[in-house]
Design an enzyme around this catalytic site. Structure first.
Site, PDB file in Angstrom:
ATOM      1  N   GLY A 169      -8.713   3.409  -8.069  1.00 50.11           N
ATOM      2  CA  GLY A 169      -7.365   2.848  -7.978  1.00 50.11           C
ATOM      3  C   GLY A 169      -6.472   3.585  -7.003  1.00 50.11           C
ATOM      4  O   GLY A 169      -6.894   3.988  -5.918  1.00 50.11           O
ATOM      5  N   VAL A 170      -5.212   3.752  -7.392  1.00 42.40           N
ATOM      6  CA  VAL A 170      -4.216   4.416  -6.552  1.00 42.40           C
ATOM      7  C   VAL A 170      -4.675   5.829  -6.192  1.00 42.40           C
ATOM      8  O   VAL A 170      -4.555   6.262  -5.044  1.00 42.40           O
ATOM      9  CB  VAL A 170      -2.839   4.456  -7.258  1.00 42.40           C
ATOM     10  CG1 VAL A 170      -1.859   5.346  -6.526  1.00 42.40           C
ATOM     11  CG2 VAL A 170      -2.278   3.056  -7.408  1.00 42.40           C
ATOM     12  N   ASP A 171      -5.219   6.541  -7.152  1.00 39.91           N
ATOM     13  CA  ASP A 171      -5.657   7.919  -6.943  1.00 39.91           C
ATOM     14  C   ASP A 171      -6.678   8.002  -5.814  1.00 39.91           C
ATOM     15  O   ASP A 171      -6.531   8.792  -4.875  1.00 39.91           O
ATOM     16  CB  ASP A 171      -6.241   8.451  -8.250  1.00 39.91           C
ATOM     17  CG  ASP A 171      -6.479   9.946  -8.261  1.00 39.91           C
ATOM     18  OD1 ASP A 171      -5.950  10.653  -7.393  1.00 39.91           O
ATOM     19  OD2 ASP A 171      -7.197  10.405  -9.169  1.00 39.91           O
TER      20      ASP A 171
ATOM     21  N   ASN B 178      -5.843  11.505 -12.355  1.00 43.77           N
ATOM     22  CA  ASN B 178      -6.497  11.892 -13.606  1.00 43.77           C
ATOM     23  C   ASN B 178      -6.287  13.396 -13.793  1.00 43.77           C
ATOM     24  O   ASN B 178      -5.767  14.075 -12.902  1.00 43.77           O
ATOM     25  CB  ASN B 178      -7.985  11.501 -13.602  1.00 43.77           C
ATOM     26  CG  ASN B 178      -8.754  12.146 -12.470  1.00 43.77           C
ATOM     27  OD1 ASN B 178      -8.651  13.340 -12.237  1.00 43.77           O
ATOM     28  ND2 ASN B 178      -9.514  11.345 -11.740  1.00 43.77           N
TER      29      ASN B 178
ATOM     30  N   ASP C  18       0.852  -1.189   0.000  1.00 39.98           N
ATOM     31  CA  ASP C  18       0.000   0.000   0.000  1.00 39.98           C
ATOM     32  C   ASP C  18       0.886   1.236   0.000  1.00 39.98           C
ATOM     33  O   ASP C  18       1.519   1.555   1.010  1.00 39.98           O
ATOM     34  CB  ASP C  18      -0.897  -0.046   1.234  1.00 39.98           C
ATOM     35  CG  ASP C  18      -1.827   1.140   1.348  1.00 39.98           C
ATOM     36  OD1 ASP C  18      -1.752   2.068   0.520  1.00 39.98           O
ATOM     37  OD2 ASP C  18      -2.633   1.142   2.301  1.00 39.98           O
TER      38      ASP C  18
ATOM     39  N   GLY D 107      -3.189   0.529 -14.427  1.00 44.65           N
ATOM     40  CA  GLY D 107      -4.485   0.083 -13.928  1.00 44.65           C
ATOM     41  C   GLY D 107      -5.570   0.358 -14.953  1.00 44.65           C
ATOM     42  O   GLY D 107      -5.566  -0.182 -16.057  1.00 44.65           O
TER      43      GLY D 107
ATOM     44  N   SER E 243      -0.257   4.388 -14.989  1.00 45.32           N
ATOM     45  CA  SER E 243      -1.081   4.060 -16.168  1.00 45.32           C
ATOM     46  C   SER E 243      -1.370   2.576 -16.348  1.00 45.32           C
ATOM     47  O   SER E 243      -2.026   2.198 -17.315  1.00 45.32           O
ATOM     48  CB  SER E 243      -0.465   4.615 -17.466  1.00 45.32           C
ATOM     49  OG  SER E 243      -0.626   6.006 -17.535  1.00 45.32           O
TER      50      SER E 243
ATOM     51  N   TYR F 194      -6.002   2.733 -16.882  1.00 45.78           N
ATOM     52  CA  TYR F 194      -5.559   3.318 -18.153  1.00 45.78           C
ATOM     53  C   TYR F 194      -4.994   2.287 -19.115  1.00 45.78           C
ATOM     54  O   TYR F 194      -4.685   2.592 -20.255  1.00 45.78           O
ATOM     55  CB  TYR F 194      -4.555   4.440 -17.906  1.00 45.78           C
ATOM     56  CG  TYR F 194      -5.180   5.732 -17.392  1.00 45.78           C
ATOM     57  CD1 TYR F 194      -6.512   5.797 -16.978  1.00 45.78           C
ATOM     58  CD2 TYR F 194      -4.443   6.883 -17.316  1.00 45.78           C
ATOM     59  CE1 TYR F 194      -7.071   6.965 -16.515  1.00 45.78           C
ATOM     60  CE2 TYR F 194      -4.989   8.068 -16.860  1.00 45.78           C
ATOM     61  CZ  TYR F 194      -6.299   8.102 -16.457  1.00 45.78           C
ATOM     62  OH  TYR F 194      -6.845   9.277 -16.000  1.00 45.78           O
TER      63      TYR F 194
END
Length: 154
Positions: free
Chosen positions: A38-40, A30, A16, A125, A123, A127
């Site tokens: 996701g990560v964001d 984004n 994590d 995930g 990018s 994307y």
């Protein structure tokens, strides 16, 4: 290209990213910088609402570019937000844009005198960037940067 410096430490780890105790983590964001999946989304949730409030002051971020914020409730002091490319088959400049994400994040880290940085698989995930191709770009860009910049550790 010169040989890698022995003093640089690069590690590949799973886990994590919001738990990493580093100067800065990189957020695969984004263009709005206002959170997502996701990560964001994970980073925004872990950092708390102040991260979103600061991101609202930054405006959008172009693909391949980066912006920095405080880390708020994260162990990392800062978050560098990068906008990676959406994979469209590899014929629309995706490799150059992804490489730019790494270079921009590393430049910002140096500007702010941050010596430890953690990257996600930008990018890869939602994307859709192929993991193996993205990893080659990440390794190349980080290696080239570390050959000329002694203050960063991964």
């Amino acid at each position: 290209m010169s040989a890698p410096r022995e003093s640089s430490l690069v590690q590949v780890v799973t886990g994590d990213i919001t738990s990493f105790e580093v100067d800065t983590i990189v957020n695969a964001a984004n263009e709005s910088l206002l959170g997502g999946g996701g990560v964001d989304g994970t980073i925004h949730r872990a950092a708390g609402p102040d991260l979103l409030a600061e991101c609202r002051t930054l405006g959008n971020c172009k693909t391949g570019a980066a912006k920095i914020t405080a880390g708020y409730k994260l162990p990392a002091r800062y978050v560098i937000h990068v906008v990676g490319p959406v994979w469209r088959g590899g014929t629309h400049g995706e490799a150059n844009l992804l490489a730019s994400c790494y270079r921009c994040a590393l430049d910002i880290a140096c500007t702010h005198r941050l010596s430890t940085i953690a990257f996600p698989a930008i990018s890869c995930g939602a994307y859709g960037y192929p993991v193996n191709e993205a990893a080659l770009i990440a390794v190349r860009e980080v290696s080239q940067f570390l050959n000329v910049e002694p203050r960063i550790s991964m």
